[in-house]
Design a protein around this motif. Sequence first.
Motif, PDB file in Angstrom:
ATOM      1  N   GLY A   4     -27.549   3.730  11.994  1.00  0.00           N
ATOM      2  CA  GLY A   4     -27.504   5.087  12.523  1.00  0.00           C
ATOM      3  C   GLY A   4     -27.255   5.183  14.010  1.00  0.00           C
ATOM      4  O   GLY A   4     -27.245   6.269  14.564  1.00  0.00           O
ATOM      5  N   VAL A 230     -26.634   9.647  13.990  1.00  0.00           N
ATOM      6  CA  VAL A 230     -27.414  10.842  13.672  1.00  0.00           C
ATOM      7  C   VAL A 230     -28.249  11.196  14.892  1.00  0.00           C
ATOM      8  O   VAL A 230     -29.185  10.469  15.250  1.00  0.00           O
ATOM      9  N   ASP A 232     -30.910  12.920  17.431  1.00  0.00           N
ATOM     10  CA  ASP A 232     -32.317  13.303  17.248  1.00  0.00           C
ATOM     11  C   ASP A 232     -32.464  14.769  16.891  1.00  0.00           C
ATOM     12  O   ASP A 232     -33.381  15.157  16.152  1.00  0.00           O
ATOM     13  N   LYS A 235     -31.931  15.027  13.210  1.00  0.00           N
ATOM     14  CA  LYS A 235     -33.115  14.533  12.495  1.00  0.00           C
ATOM     15  C   LYS A 235     -34.235  15.571  12.524  1.00  0.00           C
ATOM     16  O   LYS A 235     -34.912  15.801  11.507  1.00  0.00           O
ATOM     17  N   GLN A 236     -34.428  16.208  13.674  1.00  0.00           N
ATOM     18  CA  GLN A 236     -35.460  17.235  13.784  1.00  0.00           C
ATOM     19  C   GLN A 236     -35.126  18.431  12.899  1.00  0.00           C
ATOM     20  O   GLN A 236     -36.027  19.028  12.283  1.00  0.00           O
ATOM     21  N   ILE A 238     -33.471  18.335  10.076  1.00  0.00           N
ATOM     22  CA  ILE A 238     -33.775  17.936   8.700  1.00  0.00           C
ATOM     23  C   ILE A 238     -35.276  18.035   8.432  1.00  0.00           C
ATOM     24  O   ILE A 238     -35.708  18.586   7.407  1.00  0.00           O
ATOM     25  N   SER A 269     -35.866  14.200   2.936  1.00  0.00           N
ATOM     26  CA  SER A 269     -35.383  14.051   4.310  1.00  0.00           C
ATOM     27  C   SER A 269     -34.386  12.899   4.412  1.00  0.00           C
ATOM     28  O   SER A 269     -33.313  13.038   5.008  1.00  0.00           O
ATOM     29  N   MET A 273     -30.150  13.033   5.186  1.00  0.00           N
ATOM     30  CA  MET A 273     -29.517  12.275   6.259  1.00  0.00           C
ATOM     31  C   MET A 273     -28.483  11.296   5.718  1.00  0.00           C
ATOM     32  O   MET A 273     -27.359  11.221   6.230  1.00  0.00           O
ATOM     33  N   GLN A 277     -24.431  11.330   6.299  1.00  0.00           N
ATOM     34  CA  GLN A 277     -23.707  10.210   6.898  1.00  0.00           C
ATOM     35  C   GLN A 277     -22.486   9.836   6.047  1.00  0.00           C
ATOM     36  O   GLN A 277     -21.404   9.547   6.578  1.00  0.00           O
TER      37      GLN A 277
END
Length: 332
Positions: A4, A230, A232, A235-236, A238, A269, A273, A277
């Motif tokens: 990632g 990916v 941050d 990610k937050q 998600i 989660s 992601m 991707q």
Amino acid sequence: MSRGQGNITTNELAHAKTLIDHINTIFDSKVVGQTELRVSLISTLLAGGHILLESVPGLAKTTAAETLAQAVNGSFHRIQCTPDLMPNDIVGTQIYNYGTGSFTTQLGPVHANVVLLDEINRSSAKTQSAMLEAMQERQTTIGGTEYRLPDPFMVLATQNPIEEEGTYVLPEAQMDRFLMKQILTYPSSTDEVEILGRVATGAQDAPITASRVSIKDVKYLQCLVDRVYVDDSIKQYIVDLINTTRGLGSVEVPGLTEQVRVGASPRGSIALMRVAQALAVQSGRAFVVPDDIKLVRHRVLRHRIVRTFDALANNVAPEEIIDAVFNAVPAP
């Protein structure tokens, strides 16, 4: 290169596009329409997961699975689930040879690159568990000896929603192990005319002449997916979405607690992601954007949200709940 966080070059993306185009061409030569299904299958393969397909009979689920295996030059096995199917029928067994007085191991049909588990809800809970264990551990144990499954390994499980007699519904905890759940719909009139035309001319059964990719190419694509960046903030995003399905997010969705008994797990989660991707690579990008997450929201989350009795009684579709969550949570 860490997962990632790696930099992907333009040449690597171009090579990936060429490989994916080969798979798309072969798939489209055998399956008419069903673009969303094609994207879901390729995304699942590239992300190293498994997929659950739901539809009425006759919508090319078996054809799609077999075509995908042919497109990547992988081995393919189809397992027809019935109530009397036993775990040994799937994972394999030991056979006693009276001539030599010894046992020989016969590997089951799960030992293939692409496995179609047809009508999984017709098999007993014990058999379902054996298959799901193989999916998770990517190995089988026969006579105390462990046998690794092929790499890559992908399961396409199908279930028929209109037949209830003689079926064993998959528990939510087991459904959660599937990366995605794809619901197939009837083809359009134009597509169905195309299907009839291909059958009439024999094109449907014609051998594949387009260039195929190899198992080595699939592993290359999987490694490329691992390296897709990916941020941050994504990610937050998600995590905020998943927390909201649990009723724990910072944004309140009116009526959500009355409709959802259990929200998505951390597997949700991870799945969002990973599939995002895979979509990025198919789109020729080295990074994930919020639209990737939005595009796969139904496929990734519809089988991970447990609805309340009231929601079921009022026919509130899981897709409605998912849309409400995504509308409430701001994208980065």
